[in-house]
Structure formats: structure tokens, C-alpha cells
Motif scaffolding. Structure first.
Motif, short mmCIF file in Angstrom:
data_model
loop_
_atom_site.label_atom_id
_atom_site.label_comp_id
_atom_site.label_asym_id
_atom_site.label_seq_id
_atom_site.Cartn_x
_atom_site.Cartn_y
_atom_site.Cartn_z
N ILE A 1 -43.20 -53.86 2.43
CA ILE A 1 -44.02 -52.91 3.20
C ILE A 1 -45.52 -53.17 3.02
N GLU A 2 -45.90 -53.77 1.89
CA GLU A 2 -47.31 -54.13 1.69
C GLU A 2 -47.81 -55.08 2.78
N GLN A 3 -46.90 -55.90 3.33
CA GLN A 3 -47.32 -56.80 4.40
C GLN A 3 -47.83 -56.01 5.60
N VAL A 4 -47.11 -54.93 5.92
CA VAL A 4 -47.51 -54.11 7.07
C VAL A 4 -48.78 -53.32 6.74
N LEU A 5 -48.84 -52.81 5.51
CA LEU A 5 -50.06 -52.10 5.12
C LEU A 5 -51.27 -53.02 5.16
N THR A 6 -51.09 -54.26 4.74
CA THR A 6 -52.20 -55.22 4.76
C THR A 6 -52.73 -55.40 6.18
N ILE A 7 -51.81 -55.54 7.13
CA ILE A 7 -52.21 -55.69 8.53
C ILE A 7 -52.97 -54.44 8.99
N GLN A 8 -52.42 -53.28 8.65
CA GLN A 8 -53.03 -52.03 9.11
C GLN A 8 -54.42 -51.84 8.49
N VAL B 1 -49.11 -50.41 13.15
CA VAL B 1 -48.01 -51.26 13.61
C VAL B 1 -46.93 -50.36 14.22
N THR B 2 -46.36 -50.77 15.36
CA THR B 2 -45.34 -49.93 16.00
C THR B 2 -43.93 -50.52 15.91
N ASN B 3 -43.84 -51.83 15.73
CA ASN B 3 -42.53 -52.49 15.70
C ASN B 3 -42.49 -53.52 14.57
N ILE B 4 -41.30 -53.68 14.01
CA ILE B 4 -41.15 -54.64 12.91
C ILE B 4 -40.03 -55.61 13.25
N VAL B 5 -40.26 -56.89 13.02
CA VAL B 5 -39.16 -57.86 13.08
C VAL B 5 -39.09 -58.60 11.74
N PHE B 6 -37.87 -58.64 11.18
CA PHE B 6 -37.69 -59.41 9.95
C PHE B 6 -37.42 -60.85 10.37
N MET B 7 -38.48 -61.54 10.77
CA MET B 7 -38.33 -62.91 11.24
C MET B 7 -39.35 -63.84 10.59
N ASN C 1 -31.20 -60.52 0.81
CA ASN C 1 -32.02 -59.60 -0.01
C ASN C 1 -31.83 -58.19 0.56
N LEU C 2 -30.55 -57.89 0.84
CA LEU C 2 -30.25 -56.70 1.65
C LEU C 2 -30.68 -55.39 1.01
N LYS C 3 -30.48 -55.25 -0.29
CA LYS C 3 -30.80 -53.97 -0.94
C LYS C 3 -32.29 -53.66 -0.73
N ASN C 4 -33.14 -54.63 -1.00
CA ASN C 4 -34.59 -54.40 -0.86
C ASN C 4 -35.00 -54.24 0.61
N VAL C 5 -34.34 -54.98 1.48
CA VAL C 5 -34.65 -54.85 2.92
C VAL C 5 -34.29 -53.44 3.40
N LEU C 6 -33.14 -52.92 2.95
CA LEU C 6 -32.75 -51.57 3.38
C LEU C 6 -33.69 -50.50 2.82
N GLU C 7 -34.17 -50.74 1.61
CA GLU C 7 -35.13 -49.80 1.02
C GLU C 7 -36.45 -49.84 1.82
N ALA C 8 -36.87 -51.04 2.19
CA ALA C 8 -38.10 -51.19 3.00
C ALA C 8 -37.90 -50.50 4.35
N LEU C 9 -36.71 -50.66 4.91
CA LEU C 9 -36.39 -50.04 6.20
C LEU C 9 -36.53 -48.52 6.12
N ASP C 10 -36.04 -47.97 5.02
CA ASP C 10 -36.13 -46.53 4.81
C ASP C 10 -37.60 -46.10 4.71
N MET C 11 -38.40 -46.93 4.06
CA MET C 11 -39.84 -46.61 3.97
C MET C 11 -40.51 -46.73 5.34
N PHE C 12 -40.13 -47.75 6.11
CA PHE C 12 -40.70 -47.86 7.46
C PHE C 12 -40.37 -46.59 8.26
#
Ligand code: SAH
Ligand code: SF4
Length: 346
Positions: free
Chosen positions: A136-143, A150-156, A164-175
Motif C-alpha cells: 500500500i505504500e506504493q499507492v501512498l507514494t504516488i498520492q 488513485v482510483t484503480n489498482i492492478v497487481f501487474m 504472496n496471497l496472504k499479504n496481497v489479501l491484506e493489502a486488498l482489505d486496506m485498499f
């Protein structure tokens, strides 16, 4: 120093409790971090000066730095972000003409273990997983840098999110909850890690699942994606059918267009047949050149013919706009260093 970015509202509330401040202060700080995206405690101007000074003794807003920022002639921004341990990943911000959306392409790992033959990230090997906070720091850095939301996120970006599913799901919950970015505005792209797709299906995720298919059959896919040997295409299809049934969501099939390899009329027909009973949209990605590989992008003519054949089979097909290719920010060109840092490395 402790870092405020990445703390959830409840954690901030507990912290305020500890500091003898009200719950309302937690809301204010939360808003400064995720909505206004400030870089320093001094900018939190609705907090009393004394209180800010007290906070500053123990906290900083972030420990993540922008190492390099590059802008493309098409408006795409690429950031090389550095975490406190010195590891770096890229994050890309894309704007599309006549759309208000601002899409962040985030990395989920430093490097990637999947090692697809066409991808720059894979060439680097796997270094480590990112934590949810680092994602999520990546998105905060952009902002923080742009002053935009930021309005949309792509994990690409770099990495295989399903490894890295556990951490990705936690990030998703924060988004969802801290950034107010709904699941439907989030896309997770995977090279096809079957057990993890099954796991996602059972949590009835509302995000879009994008699957990097890139070939219509086992033989061709195995030539460019080693993951095909572990999770073959026919098995992958079964797990996708199950995913669609469980979630009710249409998936996206990503298909790189490589000249003379997977862009023939036969491939288009075979792909149409393979996808016939799968509820999906297809995204054709013109291959972006990567130094170490021999592949070339398909001609526009071949891409259009391929698109037409798939459309004829009843699918919705889009051709991915190439973004930021002049700064190596396009799909598959991310490698955790930039041309600038390459030269300073040597
Ligand atoms: N690891 C995940 C997500 C990151 S890559 C995955 O592979 O799905 C995002 C997309 O870019 C994937 O579809 C990937 O196959 C594609 N890609 C990788 N290298 C590319 C290249 N050189 N040109 C075009 N697309 C590429
Ligand atoms: Fe990893 Fe995706 Fe690159 Fe394959 S395409 S090496 S899965 S980042």
C-alpha cells in the motif's frame, strides 16, 4: 522511529488511547495519511502544534523513499521505490485520455520466481515478498507525490501476487477500507497458480482475476512459461471454471502477442475454442521488448486479425494500450532498477 503509514483506524485509535488523546484524533490522522496523503506530521494542520511535536518525537509518516521518478511522453509516471532494507520495486501510474480514472500498477514481490521467458522481472529471480504495508505504500507514494487520489489498482507490477496471497489479501482489505477503493476497481493478475486460484474462489473475491494465458495449448505455453509444467493449461481451465461459478465474476484472459510465435490464425482459432465455455474478456498485449529476449511484437495487422477472429467467436476483446514504453514502464519491463540506476551501478 515508528511509521504511521500502514496503520489501520483501529490501530490509530489504540495509539491515541495510549497517548491520552481522543478517538477523533485517530480519524483525523487516518484522513491525513490515506486521503490527503501528507508526507510529514507538520502538514497535519488540524492537530494542535504541541500534539504534533509530541507525535514527532516518536513517529514519522513514512520510511519509503522515491529513488527515481520518470515521466513518459504519454503521461505515465514510473517510480522506483526504496524500502528501508534497500530493496526497490517499481510502481507505475497510468492515466488514460478522457477517463477520470487513475490506475496504479503495483508490485507484490521484489523480483519473481515464475521466470517466464519473455519478462524482465523474471530475469532477476525472486528476492522477497512485500508486506501488505509495503504494497500500500506504493499507492501512498504516488498520492503524496502527485497530490492525486488513485482510483484503480492492478497487481501487474513485479511479482506473482498469488505466491504472496496472504499479504496481497491484506493489502486488498486496506485498499477497500482505508483508501475506499472498492474491490471491483482492483485487478489481480496471475500466471496461473491453481491452488491459489481455488483459494481465491472460496473467499468469493469481488476483484477481477486476470490470467496470463499467452498460448492456446500446453506445448506452446510450456515454451515460454515454466509454470505450465506444474499447472498445465487444461487443469488451469478447470480451476477457472470453478472460480467463475463460485464468484459469479467474469475473468480477464491476458494474451501477449509475440510475432510468429503465438499470433497465427491457427492460434486464434485454437484459443477461441479453448475459451468457448469460459465467461471471460480477452486482453491482447502487444509484446514489449526486453533486452535479453529474442521476441518481437506482432504486427498491427496480425493483432487486428487475431482480435477479429476472437470477436467472431463472441468474446469481448481489447488491445492493451502501450503505456510508458519510452521509460521501460510497460508490462514486463520492470526489473527493480531503472536505466539511470543501471548506469550508476556500473
Ligand atoms: N506476475 C503476474 C502479474 C505481473 S505481469 C502475471 O504474470 O500475470 C502483468 C502482465 O504483463 C502479465 O500478463 C505478463 O505476462 C505480462 N508481461 C510480462 N512481460 C511482458 C512483456 N515483455 N510484454 C508484454 N507483456 C508482458
Ligand atoms: Fe513473474 Fe508475471 Fe513476469 Fe511471469 S510475467 S516472470 S509471473 S512477473
Amino acid at each position: 522511529m515508528e511509521v504511521l503509514a500502514g496503520l489501520r483506524l483501529e490501530e490509530l485509535e489504540n495509539l491515541m488511547d495510549e497517548l491520552g488523546a481522543t478517538k477523533f484524533r485517530a480519524r483525523q490522522i487516518h484522513n491525513w495519511i490515506y486521503d490527503k496523503s501528507v508526507s510529514s506530521i507538520d502538514e497535519m494542520t488540524n492537530l494542535a502544534k504541541d500534539f504534533r511535536e509530541e507525535l514527532k518525537k516518536r513517529f514519522i509518516v513514512t520510511d519509503t523513499k522515491i529513488k527515481i521518478k520518470q515521466s513518459s511522453s504519454d503521461g505515465t509516471l514510473k517510480y522506483l521505490i526504496e524500502y528501508p532494507d534497500g530493496e526497490c520495486v517499481e510502481t507505475v501510474l497510468m492515466r488514460f485520455d478522457n477517463r477520470a480514472n487513475l490506475t496504479a500498477c503495483v508490485s507484490s514481490q521484489v523480483g519473481c520466481a515464475v521466470n517466464c521467458s519473455f519478462c524482465a522481472t523474471g530475469k532477476r529471480g525472486f528476492i522477497r515478498n512485500l508486506t501488505a504495508k509495503e504494497i500500500i505504500e506504493q499507492v501512498l507514494t504516488i498520492q503524496r507525490d502527485t497530490g492525486l487520489k488513485v482510483t484503480n489498482i492492478v497487481f501487474m507490477g513485479q511479482g506473482e501476487p498469488l505466491l504472496n496471497l496472504k499479504n496481497v489479501l491484506e493489502a486488498l482489505d486496506m485498499f477497500n477500507h482505508d483508501f475506499q477503493i472498492g474491490s471491483r476497481r482492483i485487478t489481480i493478475s496471475t500466471s496461473g497458480i491453481i491452488p491459489k486460484i481455488n483459494e481465491l474462489a472460496s473467499c468469493e473475491l469481488q476483484s477481477t482475476l486476470a490470467v496470463s494465458l499467452h498460448a492456446p495449448n500446453h506445448k506452446l505455453r510450456a515454451e515460454i512459461m515454466p509454470v505450465e509444467n506444474k499447472y498445465p493449461i487444461e487443469e488451469l481451465k478447470k480451476s477457472l471454471l470453478n472460480y467463475i461459478e463460485k464468484t459469479g465474476r467474469r475473468i480477464t484472459i491476458e494474451y501477449i502477442m509475440i510475432h510468429g510465435f503465438n499470433d497465427t490464425v491457427e492460434c486464434a482459432k485454437e484459443l477461441a475454442y479453448f475459451l468457448n465455455d469460459l465467461k471471460c474478456n480477452i486482453n491482447l498485449i502487444p509484446y514489449n521488448s526486453v533486452e535479453e529476449t529474442k521476441y518481437r511484437k506482432s504486427s498491427n495487422n496480425d493483432i487486428m486479425k487475431f482480435k477479429y477472429l476472437l470477436e467472431h467467436s463472441g468474446k469481448k476483446v481489447t488491445v492493451r494500450l502501450e503505456r510508458g514504453a519510452d521509460i521501460d514502464a510497460a508490462c514486463g519491463q520492470l526489473r527493480g532498477r531503472s536505466k539511470l540506476s543501471d548506469s550508476s551501478d556500473s
